[in-house]
Design an enzyme around this catalytic site. Structure first.
Site, PDB file in Angstrom:
ATOM      1  N   CYS A 113      16.566 -71.985 -39.500  1.00 55.46           N
ATOM      2  CA  CYS A 113      15.590 -72.698 -40.157  1.00 55.46           C
ATOM      3  C   CYS A 113      16.199 -74.013 -40.263  1.00 55.46           C
ATOM      4  CB  CYS A 113      15.135 -72.013 -41.532  1.00 55.46           C
ATOM      5  SG  CYS A 113      14.693 -73.107 -42.696  1.00 55.46           S
TER       6      CYS A 113
ATOM      7  N   LYS B 230      36.833 -32.605 -46.116  1.00 50.71           N
ATOM      8  CA  LYS B 230      37.158 -34.008 -46.090  1.00 50.71           C
ATOM      9  C   LYS B 230      36.227 -34.539 -47.188  1.00 50.71           C
ATOM     10  CE  LYS B 230      39.545 -38.117 -44.419  1.00 50.71           C
ATOM     11  NZ  LYS B 230      38.785 -38.997 -45.267  1.00 50.71           N
TER      12      LYS B 230
ATOM     13  N   ALA C 127      23.710 -23.571 -75.148  1.00 55.24           N
ATOM     14  CA  ALA C 127      23.538 -23.666 -76.652  1.00 55.24           C
ATOM     15  C   ALA C 127      24.705 -23.144 -77.410  1.00 55.24           C
ATOM     16  CB  ALA C 127      22.165 -22.861 -77.177  1.00 55.24           C
TER      17      ALA C 127
ATOM     18  N   TYR D 164      27.701 -23.392 -76.360  1.00 52.03           N
ATOM     19  CA  TYR D 164      28.775 -24.130 -75.956  1.00 52.03           C
ATOM     20  C   TYR D 164      28.681 -25.372 -76.688  1.00 52.03           C
ATOM     21  CZ  TYR D 164      31.593 -27.255 -73.236  1.00 52.03           C
ATOM     22  OH  TYR D 164      32.707 -28.252 -72.832  1.00 52.03           O
TER      23      TYR D 164
ATOM     24  N   CYS E  51       9.955 -71.164 -40.377  1.00 48.57           N
ATOM     25  CA  CYS E  51      10.620 -70.472 -41.094  1.00 48.57           C
ATOM     26  C   CYS E  51       9.628 -69.396 -42.040  1.00 48.57           C
ATOM     27  CB  CYS E  51      11.513 -71.261 -42.271  1.00 48.57           C
ATOM     28  SG  CYS E  51      12.344 -70.331 -43.648  1.00 48.57           S
TER      29      CYS E  51
ATOM     30  N   CYS F 115      15.021 -75.396 -48.069  1.00 50.95           N
ATOM     31  CA  CYS F 115      14.333 -73.809 -48.187  1.00 50.95           C
ATOM     32  C   CYS F 115      14.745 -72.931 -49.093  1.00 50.95           C
ATOM     33  CB  CYS F 115      14.906 -73.257 -46.578  1.00 50.95           C
ATOM     34  SG  CYS F 115      14.475 -71.624 -46.388  1.00 50.95           S
TER      35      CYS F 115
ATOM     36  N   ASP G  29      34.187 -37.318 -49.365  1.00 54.84           N
ATOM     37  CA  ASP G  29      33.748 -38.652 -49.090  1.00 54.84           C
ATOM     38  C   ASP G  29      33.684 -39.242 -50.302  1.00 54.84           C
ATOM     39  OD1 ASP G  29      33.561 -41.060 -47.889  1.00 54.84           O
ATOM     40  OD2 ASP G  29      31.389 -40.698 -47.257  1.00 54.84           O
TER      41      ASP G  29
ATOM     42  N   LYS H 189      37.298 -36.115 -38.092  1.00 51.75           N
ATOM     43  CA  LYS H 189      36.096 -36.992 -38.539  1.00 51.75           C
ATOM     44  C   LYS H 189      34.755 -36.373 -37.840  1.00 51.75           C
ATOM     45  CE  LYS H 189      37.495 -39.990 -41.500  1.00 51.75           C
ATOM     46  NZ  LYS H 189      37.499 -41.511 -41.014  1.00 51.75           N
TER      47      LYS H 189
ATOM     48  N   ARG I 122      44.180 -45.111 -55.821  1.00 47.76           N
ATOM     49  CA  ARG I 122      45.173 -45.290 -55.016  1.00 47.76           C
ATOM     50  C   ARG I 122      45.642 -46.705 -54.619  1.00 47.76           C
ATOM     51  NH1 ARG I 122      44.779 -46.522 -49.282  1.00 47.76           N
ATOM     52  NH2 ARG I 122      46.454 -45.279 -48.227  1.00 47.76           N
TER      53      ARG I 122
ATOM     54  N   TYR J 203      43.837 -31.715 -54.270  1.00 45.25           N
ATOM     55  CA  TYR J 203      44.360 -31.339 -52.983  1.00 45.25           C
ATOM     56  C   TYR J 203      45.798 -31.467 -52.707  1.00 45.25           C
ATOM     57  CZ  TYR J 203      43.305 -36.413 -51.846  1.00 45.25           C
ATOM     58  OH  TYR J 203      43.258 -37.674 -51.688  1.00 45.25           O
TER      59      TYR J 203
ATOM     60  N   GLU K 242      40.735 -27.861 -45.444  1.00 42.53           N
ATOM     61  CA  GLU K 242      39.492 -28.043 -46.517  1.00 42.53           C
ATOM     62  C   GLU K 242      38.718 -28.995 -46.017  1.00 42.53           C
ATOM     63  OE1 GLU K 242      42.494 -30.017 -49.359  1.00 42.53           O
ATOM     64  OE2 GLU K 242      43.853 -28.316 -48.883  1.00 42.53           O
TER      65      GLU K 242
ATOM     66  N   CYS L 198      10.001 -71.161 -45.918  1.00 40.39           N
ATOM     67  CA  CYS L 198       9.884 -72.380 -46.356  1.00 40.39           C
ATOM     68  C   CYS L 198       8.917 -73.133 -45.165  1.00 40.39           C
ATOM     69  CB  CYS L 198      10.793 -73.301 -46.512  1.00 40.39           C
ATOM     70  SG  CYS L 198      11.916 -73.685 -44.877  1.00 40.39           S
TER      71      CYS L 198
ATOM     72  N   GLU M  60      40.418 -35.703 -54.980  1.00 41.47           N
ATOM     73  CA  GLU M  60      39.236 -36.606 -54.554  1.00 41.47           C
ATOM     74  C   GLU M  60      38.046 -36.529 -56.030  1.00 41.47           C
ATOM     75  OE1 GLU M  60      39.852 -37.936 -51.806  1.00 41.47           O
ATOM     76  OE2 GLU M  60      38.068 -38.979 -51.146  1.00 41.47           O
TER      77      GLU M  60
END
Ligand code: IVH
Length: 683
Positions: free
Chosen positions: A433, A122, A39, A41, A415, A439, A124, A321, A143, A232, A120, A418, A180
């Site tokens: 099909c 990694k 509040a 802020y 199918c 179709c 995603d 990884k 990038r 990073y 650190e 159809c 990132e």
């Protein structure tokens, strides 16, 4: 009072407000401390906004009120990275980590066990570069291919953990920080929840959501997304002292107002590095953001400089990884999806299960051969794997947990959409099909393909709209699209006068295309974007392609006998010839390709592709080389002209180095290709 005359006490108050807001942000984002109450802020922000509204001359771009600017018109501008944005080599096991440490120690002539690493998680997310001049954020870029990215300054400015103005007195004159951009789990769930309620776009995972948000032209959309940033790396620094180690540099960045990962740790030797990766594997599930591994960097900047780079990755860092995550769940049923050319794909319906941060409910079974290979039955317990962004896969059936009442998975005889007969041609894995464009499923898929970005690129003609157009039988063939009127479109669900008008305008724009796009758009089996370009180039006109003999088609580089037959058969079916004619009558046109026989600047050269390419597929790279006249071989010899090596390149790279054959990385390859293609006036 003229807006330029600003009372001193107002100017002071504005400065003070900005300082307090920036300080609160810093406490919250960088120091991770309880900040002032929301509040309070908000009250500071509102007061600042009010004063800036009253005295517009006081507004500066780095004011905390200025995170959302005007939408970007047109496309993103491109940004050339003055220091290339590299990627990292990967390690998948403790052995590979030890080997990395050993290699680095040997090169440095130092003891592997005393080598210090800054480790650190990694993240995603998406790599982003931020440029500050005299402490002010002036540019944010993606990038891209490492050399050239896209200007996304307007969107990065909306991210609260990215300072618009650097902190402290010791501000460098030039600073490029990389890191990132990502969306945390909580933020992601909240944003998807809101999207569901408001019928907006629901994202599959936080990474896609972050990528989609950074690609917005309108910064007010990015502002609503819970984007975060961890720094990073420092790529450029002028007007200040460099630190001696990476970890010191990170501390310096924190002092300037950047957020860095609190998991960051300094360890020694292979055992330290392996220990960190293990700890991260254990912490992974309790972190609020997705990580797919750990990044291990030699801490000393002097040692980093000594080690340098190879190809497109530094020798001083590696990405560990995590193994792909696997979970067991129940195969509840199998549905058959009908693709563009009628291919039936069995899709497994699964008991929902969380794998690597995403709820998996479906997995493709590819085809019936795969079903037999897995020996899968409905009711089975199956192991589902998901690695990063990859589509979930069923890797195995747990046979010893098979219940008594499982059912066989049977390919339907007709199918499911159809009702036409299903055929399985000899020598082909897929069943199809036989309904063709009768179709609705095939019709929808063909229309989606026709409208897609690489085909006629019809803006505003999405999957849902196509479904409606086909279901109401307003569109049977692509040519029917061009006859649609604003009034009838405006009456469709979720459409209005304006969106209908936009679609008609987009269709009109799409009428003017290129021969290559047109060939791709009409959806000949196995004729992808690259093959379509080769064909356009080789034949120069649609008429020439349509009347080409089988032998002529087979003589085109990279068009094998099967593809040649598909093309030949396609143009011998009356329904296709009629569609092509109808499209031309509807005004679809293109400039004639000037000369069918293009220059072949790489004639006589043999190229080899090895390792993983990130910007384009191997096939695309091959296609483009072949279009320029080069031969693409599978192994390296003295005759090899050049080797394009991506990460993971092994023996071929070694052989090339041994034979002194030129080796280039993907970024240089793309640059070179683009240059040659331009010279050859390719497109
Ligand atoms: S350092 C010279 N640190 O991983 C390369 N990268 O595979 C400097 N990434 O494109 C990269 N977390 O987007 C570094 N803590 C981290 C990272 C990180 C994620 C991404 C980054 C990069 C990719 C490389």
């Amino acid at each position: 009072m003229s807006s330029q005359e600003i009372p001193a006490d107002i100017a002071n108050e504005v400065n003070d407000l900005r300082h307090r807001i920036d300080e609160a942000n810093y406490r919250y984002y960088v120091e991770n401390e309880a900040h002032i109450p929301d509040a309070d802020y908000d009250q500071l922000m509102r007061r600042l906004e009010a004063l800036e509204a009253q005295y517009p001359a006081l507004v500066t771009p780095e004011s905390p009120t200025q995170r959302v600017g005007a939408p970007v018109a047109g496309d993103f501008a491109s940004v050339t990275h003055s220091v290339r944005m590299l990627s990292l080599d990967n390690a998948f096991s403790d052995e590979e980590l030890s080997a990395f440490v050993k290699r680095a120690a040997t090169r440095l002539g130092s003891d592997p066990e005393s080598l210090a690493f800054c480790c650190e998680p990694k993240l995603d997310g998406l790599a982003v570069s931020l440029l500050y001049r005299d402490g002010i954020l002036v540019q944010g870029a993606t990038r891209g291919d490492g050399s050239t990215g896209e200007d996304i300054t307007h969107n990065v400015r909306t991210i609260d953990s990215i300072p618009l103005k650097l902190f402290g007195n010791d501000v460098p004159s030039l600073l490029e920080v990389r890191g990132e951009v990502f969306i945390g789990q909580h933020g992601f769930e909240r944003m998807n929840e809101r999207a569901r309620q408001e019928n907006g776009k629901v994202f599959a995972n936080p990474r896609n959501a972050a990528a989609g948000s950074l690609r917005q032209l309108d910064a007010s959309i990015a502002r609503q997304r819970p984007l975060e940033f961890f720094a990073y790396q420092v790529a450029q620094l002028e007007g200040a002292e460099w630190a001696d180690t990476h970890s010191e540099m990170m501390a310096r960045l924190r002092a300037l107002g950047f957020r860095s990962n609190p998991e960051l740790a300094i360890v020694q030797g292979a055992s330290g590095v392996i220990g960190f990766c293990q700890r991260m594997g254990e912490r992974r599930a309790s972190l609020d953001y997705d990580i797919d591994g750990a990044v291990l960097k030699i801490d000393s900047l002097a040692q980093q400089a000594e080690l340098g780079f190879v190809s497109r990755a530094p020798r001083w860092a590696i990405a560990f990884k995590f193994p792909a995550e696997e979970k067991m769940t129940t195969l509840k049923g199998v549905e058959f999806q009908v693709g563009r050319i009628g291919t039936l794909t069995p899709v497994a319906r699964l008991e929902p299960v969380q794998v690597a941060g995403v709820t998996v409910t479906n997995a493709t079974l590819h085809n019936m051969d795969e079903v037999s290979r897995l020996d899968a039955r409905i009711g089975d317990q199956v192991i589902v794997r998901r690695a990063g962004d990859v589509i979930p896969q069923i890797v195995q059936v747990v046979i010893d947990q098979r219940p008594d009442d499982t059912h066989e998975i049977v390919m339907p005889s007709h199918c499911p959409v159809c009702g036409s007969q299903i055929e399985r041609l000899e020598g082909e894995v897929a069943a199809r099909c036989s309904g063709g464009l009768f179709c609705p499923a095939q019709r929808k898929e063909s229309l989606q393909h026709f409208a897609s970005r690489k085909a006629l690129d019809i803006d505003g003609l999405g999957e849902k709209l196509i479904d409606v157009l086909v279901e109401r039988e307003m569109v049977k063939t692509p040519a029917d699209l061009f006859g649609l009127g604003v009034a009838e479109l405006a009456e469709l669900p979720r459409m209005a006068e304006k969106s209908a008008g936009n679609l008609v305008a987009a269709l009109d724009k799409a009428r003017s295309t290129t021969l290559a796009r047109f060939i791709y758009a009409i959806g000949i089996r196995e004729v992808g974007e690259a093959t379509a370009a080769v064909l356009a180039n080789r034949f120069g006109s649609l008429e020439a392609l349509m009347s080409a003999a089988l032998e002529q088609l087979m003589s085109v580089p990279d068009v094998g006998p099967i593809v040649a037959r598909h093309i030949h058969t396609f143009f011998r079916q009356q329904v296709n010839v009629d569609t092509v004619k109808a499209l031309q009558q509807a005004g679809v046109h293109w400039a004639e390709v000037e000369s069918a026989d293009r220059p072949q600047p790489l004639e006589g050269q043999t190229w080899v592709l090895t390792g993983t390419l990130e910007q384009l597929t191997r096939d695309e790279a091959k296609e483009r080389l072949q279009q320029l006249g080069a031969k693409v071989a599978g192994s390296v010899s003295k005759k090899t002209f050049c080797v394009v090596a991506g990460p993971g390149a092994g023996s071929k790279l070694a052989k090339a180095e041994q034979l002194g054959v030129e080796v280039i990385d993907e970024a240089s390859f793309l640059e070179r290709l683009a240059g040659i293609e331009r010279d050859a006036a390719w497109r």
